[in-house]
Write a protein that holds these residues in place. Sequence first.
Motif, mmCIF file in Angstrom:
data_model
loop_
_atom_site.group_PDB
_atom_site.id
_atom_site.type_symbol
_atom_site.label_atom_id
_atom_site.label_comp_id
_atom_site.label_asym_id
_atom_site.label_seq_id
_atom_site.Cartn_x
_atom_site.Cartn_y
_atom_site.Cartn_z
ATOM 1 N N HIS A 1 1.489 5.337 -2.012
ATOM 2 C CA HIS A 1 0.959 6.404 -2.876
ATOM 3 C C HIS A 1 2.091 6.974 -3.728
ATOM 4 O O HIS A 1 2.571 8.077 -3.486
ATOM 5 C CB HIS A 1 0.273 7.466 -2.022
ATOM 6 N N HIS B 1 -5.737 -2.236 5.204
ATOM 7 C CA HIS B 1 -4.539 -1.398 5.306
ATOM 8 C C HIS B 1 -4.540 -0.622 6.625
ATOM 9 O O HIS B 1 -5.564 -0.076 7.020
ATOM 10 C CB HIS B 1 -4.492 -0.503 4.055
ATOM 11 N N GLU C 1 -7.126 2.496 -3.525
ATOM 12 C CA GLU C 1 -7.598 2.483 -2.165
ATOM 13 C C GLU C 1 -9.080 2.837 -2.125
ATOM 14 O O GLU C 1 -9.506 3.833 -2.704
ATOM 15 C CB GLU C 1 -6.782 3.506 -1.339
ATOM 16 N N HIS D 1 0.851 -1.203 0.000
ATOM 17 C CA HIS D 1 0.000 0.000 0.000
ATOM 18 C C HIS D 1 0.883 1.249 0.000
ATOM 19 O O HIS D 1 1.444 1.628 1.020
ATOM 20 C CB HIS D 1 -0.922 -0.002 1.229
ATOM 21 N N ASP E 1 2.629 2.974 3.136
ATOM 22 C CA ASP E 1 1.680 4.071 2.955
ATOM 23 C C ASP E 1 2.433 5.384 2.690
ATOM 24 O O ASP E 1 1.891 6.461 2.921
ATOM 25 C CB ASP E 1 0.729 4.222 4.151
HETATM 26 ZN ZN LIG Z 1 -3.271 5.080 1.756
#
Ligand SMILES: [Zn+2]
Length: 260
Positions: A8, A147, A86, A6, A195
């Motif tokens: 970004h 997550h 997500e 997970h 994350d």
């Molecule tokens: Zn996230």
Amino acid sequence: MLIDAHVHLDKYGDLLDAALKEIETDNIFTVATAMDVPSYLQLQEIGKRSNLVLPTFGIHPRRAAEYSERLHEIGRYVEASPAIGEIGLDFHWVKDASTYPAQRKVLDYFIAAAAEQNKFVNLHTKAGEKEILDLLEKYDVRRAIIHWYSGPMDILRAMVDYGCYFTIGVEVLYSDYIKSIAKAVPDHLLLTETDNPGAFRWLKKNDAVGMPTAIKVVLEGVAELRQSTPETIESLVQENFARLVANDPWLRAIGSRFFQ
Ligand SMILES: [Zn+2]
């Protein structure tokens, strides 16, 4: 192989080249989750630069209100994406309760699509844990990554019984509650995430940029808690991710890489 389930990646800006370099150098398989349509379009471009990067489409609960009346416009991105995320619910950090019906509508749409298209989901569950488990059950979506779980322990146990996977991230270094979660997840459902780039910034309220190699710090933290070694946790997580994507019609090529 390291697994960051997970991330970004579209948020790295000027540091994207450096982030991709770390991913390649340390061989980090990266699930790059989108927040919305522009984010997914960017991730698709980034994904072309590394076959360790898997871009996935979702609408984050924070963005749900903007999309809830335009779901017909996003079907093609859902179909193009090999997995979903997500997505989720956030009734805790998102204070504007007028967005909650939109969050529910958007999440229901995505979970239904995941069921229909046989794709795994990557879920944000803040204060919506029970509702999310109910939805997974309603649509019989069996392949789910939860997550950064921080919800109640009884729901965690119900999710474990259902077979959800859990990504433990950098908060395992700072929070006693997250440490207890990192210990409670059984071996066969344990995954890791960063994350990043925003996780440290979020936790420490500074402007630190979290890089992909933070996944190694996560492994060390998890290993210590589970009285194991980072190497053992790394192979456990790899095995778990391989099981999650085994026989996945959308990820067949990737699946084979894990079984080598
Ligand atoms: Zn996230």
